[in-house]
Design a protein around this motif. Structure first.
Motif, PDB file in Angstrom:
ATOM      1  N   ARG A  79      18.424  92.166  22.396  1.00  0.00           N
ATOM      2  CA  ARG A  79      19.289  92.422  21.231  1.00  0.00           C
ATOM      3  C   ARG A  79      20.654  91.767  21.416  1.00  0.00           C
ATOM      4  NH1 ARG A  79      16.423  97.113  20.454  1.00  0.00           N
ATOM      5  NH2 ARG A  79      17.494  98.294  22.054  1.00  0.00           N
ATOM      6  N   LEU A  80      21.219  91.957  22.605  1.00  0.00           N
ATOM      7  CA  LEU A  80      22.544  91.377  22.881  1.00  0.00           C
ATOM      8  C   LEU A  80      22.499  89.847  22.793  1.00  0.00           C
ATOM      9  CD1 LEU A  80      25.473  91.559  23.839  1.00  0.00           C
ATOM     10  CD2 LEU A  80      24.640  91.762  26.193  1.00  0.00           C
ATOM     11  N   GLN A  81      21.441  89.249  23.362  1.00  0.00           N
ATOM     12  CA  GLN A  81      21.330  87.787  23.337  1.00  0.00           C
ATOM     13  C   GLN A  81      21.254  87.279  21.897  1.00  0.00           C
ATOM     14  OE1 GLN A  81      18.398  86.252  26.496  1.00  0.00           O
ATOM     15  NE2 GLN A  81      18.228  88.462  26.674  1.00  0.00           N
ATOM     16  N   ARG A  82      20.490  87.985  21.048  1.00  0.00           N
ATOM     17  CA  ARG A  82      20.370  87.526  19.656  1.00  0.00           C
ATOM     18  C   ARG A  82      21.682  87.697  18.903  1.00  0.00           C
ATOM     19  NH1 ARG A  82      14.215  89.380  18.299  1.00  0.00           N
ATOM     20  NH2 ARG A  82      13.244  87.682  19.480  1.00  0.00           N
ATOM     21  N   GLU A  83      22.423  88.756  19.240  1.00  0.00           N
ATOM     22  CA  GLU A  83      23.753  88.916  18.616  1.00  0.00           C
ATOM     23  C   GLU A  83      24.646  87.745  19.006  1.00  0.00           C
ATOM     24  OE1 GLU A  83      25.742  92.553  19.715  1.00  0.00           O
ATOM     25  OE2 GLU A  83      24.040  93.717  18.977  1.00  0.00           O
ATOM     26  N   LEU A  84      24.585  87.379  20.284  1.00  0.00           N
ATOM     27  CA  LEU A  84      25.446  86.293  20.765  1.00  0.00           C
ATOM     28  C   LEU A  84      25.034  84.950  20.160  1.00  0.00           C
ATOM     29  CD1 LEU A  84      25.640  87.516  24.453  1.00  0.00           C
ATOM     30  CD2 LEU A  84      27.636  87.138  22.994  1.00  0.00           C
ATOM     31  N   ILE A  85      23.737  84.755  19.973  1.00  0.00           N
ATOM     32  CA  ILE A  85      23.260  83.500  19.367  1.00  0.00           C
ATOM     33  C   ILE A  85      23.725  83.438  17.904  1.00  0.00           C
ATOM     34  CG2 ILE A  85      21.199  82.222  18.614  1.00  0.00           C
ATOM     35  CD1 ILE A  85      19.822  83.336  21.195  1.00  0.00           C
ATOM     36  N   GLY A  86      23.700  84.590  17.236  1.00  0.00           N
ATOM     37  CA  GLY A  86      24.220  84.684  15.862  1.00  0.00           C
ATOM     38  C   GLY A  86      23.635  83.619  14.975  1.00  0.00           C
ATOM     39  N   SER A  87      24.501  82.870  14.312  1.00  0.00           N
ATOM     40  CA  SER A  87      23.987  81.864  13.380  1.00  0.00           C
ATOM     41  C   SER A  87      23.851  80.502  14.052  1.00  0.00           C
ATOM     42  CB  SER A  87      24.893  81.782  12.152  1.00  0.00           C
ATOM     43  OG  SER A  87      26.216  81.554  12.566  1.00  0.00           O
ATOM     44  N   GLY A  88      23.781  80.499  15.370  1.00  0.00           N
ATOM     45  CA  GLY A  88      23.447  79.257  16.078  1.00  0.00           C
ATOM     46  C   GLY A  88      24.680  78.477  16.517  1.00  0.00           C
ATOM     47  N   GLY A  89      24.469  77.169  16.687  1.00  0.00           N
ATOM     48  CA  GLY A  89      25.540  76.327  17.227  1.00  0.00           C
ATOM     49  C   GLY A  89      25.688  76.594  18.709  1.00  0.00           C
ATOM     50  N   ILE A  90      24.555  76.618  19.426  1.00  0.00           N
ATOM     51  CA  ILE A  90      24.599  77.115  20.802  1.00  0.00           C
ATOM     52  C   ILE A  90      23.470  76.526  21.645  1.00  0.00           C
ATOM     53  CG2 ILE A  90      23.161  79.164  20.306  1.00  0.00           C
ATOM     54  CD1 ILE A  90      25.275  80.761  22.029  1.00  0.00           C
ATOM     55  N   VAL A  91      23.763  76.360  22.925  1.00  0.00           N
ATOM     56  CA  VAL A  91      22.744  75.989  23.903  1.00  0.00           C
ATOM     57  C   VAL A  91      22.516  77.234  24.760  1.00  0.00           C
ATOM     58  CG1 VAL A  91      22.140  74.442  25.809  1.00  0.00           C
ATOM     59  CG2 VAL A  91      23.606  73.607  23.949  1.00  0.00           C
ATOM     60  N   VAL A  92      21.261  77.678  24.850  1.00  0.00           N
ATOM     61  CA  VAL A  92      20.955  78.928  25.541  1.00  0.00           C
ATOM     62  C   VAL A  92      20.026  78.629  26.706  1.00  0.00           C
ATOM     63  CG1 VAL A  92      20.158  81.306  25.238  1.00  0.00           C
ATOM     64  CG2 VAL A  92      20.992  80.024  23.266  1.00  0.00           C
ATOM     65  N   GLU A  93      20.399  79.082  27.893  1.00  0.00           N
ATOM     66  CA  GLU A  93      19.512  78.843  29.045  1.00  0.00           C
ATOM     67  C   GLU A  93      18.967  80.153  29.590  1.00  0.00           C
ATOM     68  OE1 GLU A  93      22.566  77.980  32.529  1.00  0.00           O
ATOM     69  OE2 GLU A  93      20.768  79.009  33.129  1.00  0.00           O
ATOM     70  N   GLY A  94      17.717  80.111  30.066  1.00  0.00           N
ATOM     71  CA  GLY A  94      17.123  81.325  30.624  1.00  0.00           C
ATOM     72  C   GLY A  94      15.699  81.099  31.066  1.00  0.00           C
ATOM     73  N   ARG A  95      14.878  82.125  30.873  1.00  0.00           N
ATOM     74  CA  ARG A  95      13.479  82.040  31.279  1.00  0.00           C
ATOM     75  C   ARG A  95      12.538  82.206  30.086  1.00  0.00           C
ATOM     76  NH1 ARG A  95      16.342  81.802  35.124  1.00  0.00           N
ATOM     77  NH2 ARG A  95      15.845  82.104  37.328  1.00  0.00           N
ATOM     78  N   ASP A  96      13.015  82.942  29.053  1.00  0.00           N
ATOM     79  CA  ASP A  96      12.140  83.273  27.924  1.00  0.00           C
ATOM     80  C   ASP A  96      12.821  82.954  26.598  1.00  0.00           C
ATOM     81  OD1 ASP A  96      14.164  85.144  28.137  1.00  0.00           O
ATOM     82  OD2 ASP A  96      12.917  86.830  27.478  1.00  0.00           O
TER      83      ASP A  96
END
Ligand code: DC
Length: 252
Positions: free
Chosen positions: A128-145
Motif C-alpha cells: 500500500r505504501l509503495q503504491r501511494e509513493l508511486i502515485g501518478s507515476g514519473g518514477i523509477v522503482v527498484e525491488g524484487r516484485d
C-alpha cells in the motif's frame, strides 16, 4: 490485498511524465546504481523499495521482536511511520521520525531482512505504501516484485541479473570497503557470497510475491556490462515507450 494499480496513462506536463519504470532483480545485480541514474537522467523520482523492508527489519531488531512471530512483525509494519526520499540525488529514510538512512544497510539488518520480507501481511502493508509513493507515476522503482505485484502495469520492466560471483564482488565492495590483506578479502568475499546465496534462496522461494521475472520484463545480464551500458539500455527502452515524445535526457 489492495487491488488499486498505478495508472497506465502518462500524467500532466510532458506527455511522458507519468512513466513508471520497474527494475527488479537479486541483490548485487546493480539495480540501485542503475535505477538511481536512470531516474536522475530522465528527471524522474526514484523509489528504493528494499529500503522500506530494511526499515521495518531495523525497527523489529530495535524492539527486539521475535523474528519468528509474523503477527508481531505485521503489526509493526502497520504501525511504523516510514518516510522516504524519492529524490535520486539525496536518499534518506526515517522510521517514526528517527533517521535510519545508514543503519538499514548494516549487516544485522541485511541478514534479517529476508525473514521479515517473507511475511505476507508485512508485504501487504508495504505494498500500500509503495503504491501511494508511486502515485501518478514519473518514477523509477527498484525491488524484487515491482513488475509482478507492485506495479504490474509499469511502462518499462527490467529484470536485472548478474552471475553470483559478480554480485558477491559488488556487494563485498559495498559492505566491507578496503581490507588489509588478500586473505581478509577472500574471507570477506566468501562470507558475502554465502549471505547473498542465502538471501536469494529465501527471496525466490517465499510464497508471497517471490523474486521472479515478470513475463513481460526484459532480462538484462549485467555480468560483463558496465553500469553505464545498462543505464543506456534502460534509457533506450524508456525512449521507445515514450516515443514520439521522449523525455529529455540529462548528461552524466
Ligand atoms: O534490495 P535490497 O537488498 O535493499 O532488499 C532488501 C530485502 O528486501 C531483500 O532481501 C528482499 C526484500 N525486498 C522484497 O522482498 N521486495 C522488494 N520489492 C524489495 C526488497
Amino acid at each position: 490485498m489492495d487491488s488499486a494499480r498505478p495508472p497506465t496513462a502518462p500524467a500532466r506536463g510532458h506527455p511522458a511524465r507519468g512513466i513508471v519504470v520497474a527494475i527488479d532483480g537479486p541483490s548485487g545485480s546493480g539495480k540501485s546504481t542503475v535505477a538511481r541514474e536512470v531516474a536522475r537522467r530522465l528527471g524522474l523520482r526514484y523509489l528504493d523499495t528494499g529500503a522500506l523492508y530494511r526499515a521495518v527489519t531495523w525497527c523489529a531488531l530495535e524492539h527486539r521482536l521475535d523474528l519468528e512471530d509474523p503477527e508481531a512483525l505485521a503489526e509493526l509494519a502497520e504501525r511504523v511511520v516510514l518516510q522516504i526520499s524519492t529524490d535520486p540525488a539525496d536518499f534518506w529514510l526515517t522510521a517514526d521520525g528517527r533517521d535510519a538512512t545508514a543503519v538499514i544497510r548494516t549487516r544485522p539488518v541485511t541478514n534479517a531482512v529476508s525473514v521479515v520480507s517473507a511475511v505476507p501481511d508485512v508485504r501487504a502493508h508495504l505494498l500500500r505504501l509503495q503504491r501511494e509513493l508511486i502515485g501518478s507515476g514519473g518514477i523509477v522503482v527498484e525491488g524484487r516484485d515491482i513488475g509482478t505485484a507492485v506495479a504490474p502495469d509499469a511502462h518499462v520492466k527490467v529484470f536485472l541479473t548478474a552471475s553470483s560471483s559478480a554480485r558477491a564482488v559488488r556487494r563485498s565492495r559495498e559492505l566491507d570497503g578496503p581490507v588489509d590483506s588478500a586473505t581478509d578479502a577472500a574471507a570477506a568475499m566468501s562470507q558475502t557470497r554465502a549471505e547473498i546465496d542465502r538471501r536469494d534462496r529465501l527471496d525466490s522461494s517465499r510464497a508471497a510475491a517471490p523474486l521472479v521475472r515478470a513475463r513481460d520484463a526484459v532480462e538484462l545480464d549485467s555480468t560483463s556490462l558496465t553500469a553505464e551500458q545498462v543505464v543506456a539500455e534502460v534509457l533506450d527502452m524508456a525512449n521507445e515507450i515514450t516515443s514520439p515524445h521522449p523525455l529529455p535526457v540529462l548528461g552524466r
